[in-house]
Design a protein around this motif. Sequence first.
Motif, PDB file in Angstrom:
ATOM      1  N   UNK A  74       0.819  -1.216   0.000  1.00 25.71           N
ATOM      2  CA  UNK A  74       0.000   0.000   0.000  1.00 25.71           C
ATOM      3  C   UNK A  74       0.849   1.261   0.000  1.00 25.71           C
ATOM      4  N   UNK A  75       0.430   2.221  -0.838  1.00 23.33           N
ATOM      5  CA  UNK A  75       0.945   3.585  -0.800  1.00 23.33           C
ATOM      6  C   UNK A  75      -0.248   4.475  -0.481  1.00 23.33           C
ATOM      7  N   UNK A  76      -0.239   5.114   0.700  1.00 27.59           N
ATOM      8  CA  UNK A  76      -1.418   5.861   1.126  1.00 27.59           C
ATOM      9  C   UNK A  76      -1.032   7.196   1.750  1.00 27.59           C
ATOM     10  N   UNK A  77      -1.939   8.165   1.609  1.00 24.99           N
ATOM     11  CA  UNK A  77      -1.746   9.483   2.200  1.00 24.99           C
ATOM     12  C   UNK A  77      -3.059   9.935   2.810  1.00 24.99           C
ATOM     13  N   UNK A  78      -2.995  10.366   4.063  1.00 29.77           N
ATOM     14  CA  UNK A  78      -4.221  10.752   4.770  1.00 29.77           C
ATOM     15  C   UNK A  78      -4.722  12.127   4.360  1.00 29.77           C
ATOM     16  N   UNK A  79      -3.801  13.043   3.991  1.00 31.06           N
ATOM     17  CA  UNK A  79      -4.220  14.409   3.705  1.00 31.06           C
ATOM     18  C   UNK A  79      -3.534  14.989   2.478  1.00 31.06           C
ATOM     19  N   UNK A  80      -3.192  14.145   1.540  1.00 34.89           N
ATOM     20  CA  UNK A  80      -2.534  14.617   0.323  1.00 34.89           C
ATOM     21  C   UNK A  80      -2.782  13.604  -0.794  1.00 34.89           C
ATOM     22  N   UNK A  81      -2.139  13.849  -1.942  1.00 35.72           N
ATOM     23  CA  UNK A  81      -2.271  12.919  -3.055  1.00 35.72           C
ATOM     24  C   UNK A  81      -1.553  11.608  -2.741  1.00 35.72           C
ATOM     25  N   UNK A  82      -2.032  10.536  -3.340  1.00 38.11           N
ATOM     26  CA  UNK A  82      -1.465   9.221  -3.062  1.00 38.11           C
ATOM     27  C   UNK A  82      -0.201   8.942  -3.840  1.00 38.11           C
ATOM     28  N   UNK A  83       0.603   8.022  -3.321  1.00 37.59           N
ATOM     29  CA  UNK A  83       1.772   7.544  -4.047  1.00 37.59           C
ATOM     30  C   UNK A  83       1.392   6.437  -5.012  1.00 37.59           C
ATOM     31  N   UNK A  84       2.356   5.901  -5.697  1.00 35.27           N
ATOM     32  CA  UNK A  84       2.102   4.881  -6.712  1.00 35.27           C
ATOM     33  C   UNK A  84       2.738   3.553  -6.322  1.00 35.27           C
ATOM     34  N   UNK A  85       2.153   2.474  -6.848  1.00 33.34           N
ATOM     35  CA  UNK A  85       2.687   1.119  -6.676  1.00 33.34           C
ATOM     36  C   UNK A  85       2.986   0.564  -8.067  1.00 33.34           C
ATOM     37  N   UNK A  86       4.230   0.179  -8.292  1.00 31.63           N
ATOM     38  CA  UNK A  86       4.637  -0.360  -9.585  1.00 31.63           C
ATOM     39  C   UNK A  86       5.247  -1.740  -9.379  1.00 31.63           C
ATOM     40  N   UNK A  89      -6.110 -13.587  -0.876  1.00 31.36           N
ATOM     41  CA  UNK A  89      -6.566 -12.823   0.292  1.00 31.36           C
ATOM     42  C   UNK A  89      -5.668 -11.612   0.532  1.00 31.36           C
ATOM     43  N   UNK A  90      -5.301 -10.910  -0.523  1.00 30.77           N
ATOM     44  CA  UNK A  90      -4.320  -9.839  -0.421  1.00 30.77           C
ATOM     45  C   UNK A  90      -4.790  -8.579  -1.140  1.00 30.77           C
ATOM     46  N   UNK A  91      -4.078  -7.476  -0.866  1.00 37.56           N
ATOM     47  CA  UNK A  91      -4.463  -6.172  -1.403  1.00 37.56           C
ATOM     48  C   UNK A  91      -3.235  -5.452  -1.932  1.00 37.56           C
ATOM     49  N   UNK A  92      -3.364  -4.864  -3.129  1.00 41.58           N
ATOM     50  CA  UNK A  92      -2.415  -3.886  -3.653  1.00 41.58           C
ATOM     51  C   UNK A  92      -3.197  -2.599  -3.835  1.00 41.58           C
ATOM     52  N   UNK A  93      -2.767  -1.520  -3.148  1.00 36.81           N
ATOM     53  CA  UNK A  93      -3.596  -0.307  -3.108  1.00 36.81           C
ATOM     54  C   UNK A  93      -2.739   0.951  -3.167  1.00 36.81           C
ATOM     55  N   UNK A  94      -3.244   1.958  -3.914  1.00 37.45           N
ATOM     56  CA  UNK A  94      -2.699   3.312  -3.897  1.00 37.45           C
ATOM     57  C   UNK A  94      -3.855   4.231  -3.524  1.00 37.45           C
ATOM     58  N   UNK A  95      -3.775   4.821  -2.332  1.00 34.09           N
ATOM     59  CA  UNK A  95      -4.938   5.494  -1.754  1.00 34.09           C
ATOM     60  C   UNK A  95      -4.602   6.927  -1.364  1.00 34.09           C
ATOM     61  N   UNK A  96      -5.548   7.860  -1.627  1.00 30.13           N
ATOM     62  CA  UNK A  96      -5.407   9.259  -1.227  1.00 30.13           C
ATOM     63  C   UNK A  96      -6.690   9.696  -0.523  1.00 30.13           C
ATOM     64  N   UNK A  97      -6.551  10.106   0.724  1.00 31.44           N
ATOM     65  CA  UNK A  97      -7.713  10.531   1.501  1.00 31.44           C
ATOM     66  C   UNK A  97      -7.712  12.036   1.756  1.00 31.44           C
ATOM     67  N   UNK A  98      -6.965  12.799   0.944  1.00 31.06           N
ATOM     68  CA  UNK A  98      -6.913  14.247   1.093  1.00 31.06           C
ATOM     69  C   UNK A  98      -8.257  14.911   0.837  1.00 31.06           C
ATOM     70  N   UNK A  99      -8.381  16.185   1.289  1.00 34.63           N
ATOM     71  CA  UNK A  99      -9.646  16.909   1.200  1.00 34.63           C
ATOM     72  C   UNK A  99      -9.696  17.862   0.023  1.00 34.63           C
ATOM     73  N   UNK A 100      -8.612  17.998  -0.721  1.00 34.52           N
ATOM     74  CA  UNK A 100      -8.548  18.900  -1.860  1.00 34.52           C
ATOM     75  C   UNK A 100      -8.803  18.152  -3.152  1.00 34.52           C
ATOM     76  N   UNK A 101      -9.316  18.882  -4.130  1.00 34.54           N
ATOM     77  CA  UNK A 101      -9.537  18.267  -5.436  1.00 34.54           C
ATOM     78  C   UNK A 101      -8.258  17.878  -6.133  1.00 34.54           C
TER      79      UNK A 101
END
Length: 373
Positions: free
Chosen positions: A201-213, A224-236
């Motif tokens: 996982x590459x994740x950011x709570x308040x910004x743009x997400x990172x990448x997984x390559x 039973x596994x996850x590959x994820x790139x996640x961004x939970x920021x509040x800006x567009x």
Amino acid sequence: APDRISTSTLGTGTAGDITIAGTGSSPGNLTPASELYLTGGILATGSPQGGAAGSITIVADETYLNGFGRVTASNSNGPAGNILIRTDLLSNNSERIISRGGSIATTTTGTADAGQITIEGLTDSGRIDLTRAGDFGEAPQSGPLVSSGSTGAGAAGSIVINMASIDLLSTTLSVGSSNVGGSGNIIINTDSLNLDNSLIEAQAANSAGGSVTVEASGMLNMRDSVIRASAQGLSGDDSGGNVGISGPDFVIMERSLIQADANAGAGGNILINTGALIQSAYSFITATSESSIDGQVTVDALNNITGTIVDIETPSSVVPEVEDARCAPQRMDSRSSLIVDTVSPLTLADTERAAGRALDTSLATAACTRTGI
């Protein structure tokens, strides 16, 4: 308490580096140690006054990580150090390992960025074999952890892995920020990647997400596994990171998820380039956004198979009794049979009669029929 090797700084100066290698090593020419067991802590830390943390370098043919083993480069307001591990085996699966688990991490709690983690093989046969402690079904966080994180304004570092084969069971590879800092990236180059109850996982709570390559020449197998790139920021502008998988002959997903999601920004993009995508009915590939446009999912595969993946039972080892009666097959209808018979060595006369074998066989069959056997 576990043993510890550490360097640190209390001011604005840079802390010293830590290098672990074999005998005969010198700066710029490191000889691998044969075996290295990490049972305690290897720590390189900076200071609140802005002093940079040192870096950690490990060079060994085989490197084993105990459940109490910690390899950490951290800092607050100064740059965190990098971690480089060069080995042909990184594992926590050994009779000498008391508790499986352990962690390899770079962290920052202030304005500076976290360092990068690089794991690479000494030869083309380098291998990672990390597994959990405890019973199957526990969360991946209960197992080994390789991470680069930020809890401040600084960005997380990246994880770069170059190994021939990677087997992860209940293991987490994670880069991310829990504050305003950005996420790092995860880059994996391998022949085969096997994930079982694991998370990348590459994740950011308040910004743009990172990448997984992931670049794999053989197989990516997810269970039973996850590959994820996640961004939970509040800006567009806080879009989800991208997930790229290229090169494997097979991508197999069993009850697994590949995801590039975002909260306020656009969803990330997913690109899968493979010979065949085999996906169970309970596996998903999604690129979504809660408040903006979804990302794009592109699967470039010669074969795309969706269904249920089942384990093949091992055939019974019980061998049926071998029949030694010559005419017995006449009573077996359509059953398969194997007849054991004793023959004498061939003589020249036998060879000369080879042309008559078909006739001999017909007569033997007729004899069985006439006698009612």
